[in-house]
Design an enzyme around this catalytic site. Structure first.
Site, PDB file in Angstrom:
ATOM      1  N   GLN A 169      -5.016  -1.350   9.571  1.00  6.62           N
ATOM      2  CA  GLN A 169      -4.956  -2.704   9.010  1.00  6.62           C
ATOM      3  C   GLN A 169      -5.605  -3.713   9.958  1.00  6.62           C
ATOM      4  O   GLN A 169      -5.321  -3.729  11.157  1.00  6.62           O
ATOM      5  CB  GLN A 169      -3.481  -3.083   8.741  1.00  6.62           C
TER       6      GLN A 169
ATOM      7  N   ASP B 169     -11.398   2.925   3.953  1.00  7.14           N
ATOM      8  CA  ASP B 169     -11.842   1.530   3.900  1.00  7.14           C
ATOM      9  C   ASP B 169     -13.366   1.435   3.777  1.00  7.14           C
ATOM     10  O   ASP B 169     -13.896   0.371   3.437  1.00  7.14           O
ATOM     11  CB  ASP B 169     -11.455   0.805   5.205  1.00  7.14           C
TER      12      ASP B 169
ATOM     13  N   LYS C  39       0.839  -1.203   0.000  1.00  6.02           N
ATOM     14  CA  LYS C  39       0.000   0.000   0.000  1.00  6.02           C
ATOM     15  C   LYS C  39       0.876   1.256   0.000  1.00  6.02           C
ATOM     16  O   LYS C  39       0.632   2.188  -0.769  1.00  6.02           O
ATOM     17  CB  LYS C  39      -0.924   0.014   1.233  1.00  6.02           C
TER      18      LYS C  39
HETATM   19  N1  GUN Z   1      -7.230  -6.705   6.098  1.00  6.17           N
HETATM   20  C1  GUN Z   1      -7.549  -7.452   5.023  1.00  6.17           C
HETATM   21  N2  GUN Z   1      -8.198  -6.705   4.101  1.00  6.17           N
HETATM   22  C2  GUN Z   1      -8.289  -5.463   4.610  1.00  6.17           C
HETATM   23  C3  GUN Z   1      -8.839  -4.255   4.111  1.00  6.17           C
HETATM   24  O1  GUN Z   1      -9.406  -4.160   3.010  1.00  6.17           O
HETATM   25  N3  GUN Z   1      -8.714  -3.174   4.941  1.00  6.17           N
HETATM   26  C4  GUN Z   1      -8.125  -3.241   6.159  1.00  6.17           C
HETATM   27  N4  GUN Z   1      -8.075  -2.143   6.902  1.00  6.17           N
HETATM   28  N5  GUN Z   1      -7.599  -4.367   6.638  1.00  6.17           N
HETATM   29  C5  GUN Z   1      -7.682  -5.462   5.859  1.00  6.17           C
END
Ligand code: GUN
Length: 297
Positions: free
Chosen positions: A98, A121, A54
């Site tokens: 996350q 998100d 990311k």
């Molecule tokens: N963990 C796995 N997929 C995601 C996601 O799309 N966003 C976040 N914040 N954590 C994750």
């Protein structure tokens, strides 16, 4: 019929290119550099890989990336204090915590402490409610990526029968809301659904998001249907080693479907591309600027 392969890797590259164009415009015309803060608590290896990816892609499209790595035993108060600081920071337009979080932290409490306008998100309860009532919201990245690919392939989705397999808050439920928003007739199926095969056979669009390797066989698929496979499962190969497979049995589904996303290289690359899209959208909204077309629901 042999299905058209929907190339998520190429599509994600196009989305990133569009995002980079909007970032350049924000910088040149308004002196704004969108910023994304990613918070990682603990050392889960898969999460570390995602977070690194990311950060790298955020910088590649010209945005600022702020990474906050906290110890696994970080207290809830300390994490909430960091989120409060990021909420107040005008250089930060998007915040992502996350998941999963270590067990001692209340995930709902933490997510709902993020400013909804910065919740890239789309997990905050306000954004969930806005999406569910058809209002402008931040949309969860994976379902947004699926919707973009479906719209690109079909044009209008109006009147199509869609089945979403899986009812998670991250994919299944928001995916169903987005398909409903595009006037599909939507069924959400899950582990307790009776006669799942028959339910799936009715669908013009199948979105599989259950996390069970190759669970959907080709003989569940209506000829010509579009199959969007969200699953990413690592399985053992008979000859040793491992390989990645989706929730759909690729070869048998591809033999019947009209279009299908492969694993890897389908939905996966779209998730981070949509995170970048959401960040540029959040930066535009925060500054009352016209938001980019084609990058939101
Ligand atoms: N963990 C796995 N997929 C995601 C996601 O799309 N966003 C976040 N914040 N954590 C994750």
């Amino acid at each position: 019929m042999t299905a058209t392969v929907i190339d998520g890797k190429a599509f994600a590259a196009l989305v990133r290119e569009k995002v980079a164009g909007h970032v350049a415009r924000l910088k040149d015309e308004h002196g704004i550099t969108p910023g994304l803060a990613v918070v990682l608590v603990g050392e889960d290896p898969a999460s570390q890989v995602y977070v690194r990816s990311k950060g790298k892609q955020t910088v590649e499209v010209g945005m600022n990336s702020y990474e906050h790595k906290l110890d696994a035993d970080t207290s809830e108060a300390d994490l909430l204090a960091l989120i409060d600081q990021l909420n107040k920071d005008p250089a930060v337009h998007g915040i992502l915590v996350q998941l999963p979080l270590p067990k001692h932290l209340d995930e709902d409490l933490v997510i709902n402490s993020i400013d909804p306008a910065k919740d890239v998100d789309g997990f905050h309860i306000s954004n969930v409610g806005l999406l569910g009532t058809g209002q402008k919201s931040m949309v969860p990245c994976t379902p947004l990526g699926c919707l973009m690919m479906l719209r690109d392939h079909h044009g209008s989705l109006s009147g199509m029968d869609a089945v979403v397999i899986g009812r998670s808050n991250i994919v299944g439920k928001p995916m169903a809301q987005l398909l409903l928003g595009d006037s599909c007739t939507v069924t959400i199926a899950h582990s307790r659904t009776k006669d799942l095969a028959e339910v799936v056979r009715r669908a013009d669009i199948v979105v599989a998001a259950v996390g069970r390797p190759e669970m959907v066989p080709g003989d569940w698929i209506k000829p010509g249907a579009t199959v969007i496979d969200v699953g990413i499962n690592r399985i053992d190969k008979p000859e040793g080693g491992t390989r990645l497979v989706g929730d759909c049995h690729y070869d048998s589904c591809a033999a019947v479907a009209g279009a299908i996303t492969p694993v890897p290289g389908g939905v996966g690359p779209m998730t981070i591309a949509c995170l970048l899209a959401n960040t540029v959208t959040a930066a535009c909204r925060a500054n009352s600027l016209t938001e980019p077309e084609g990058l939101t629901a």
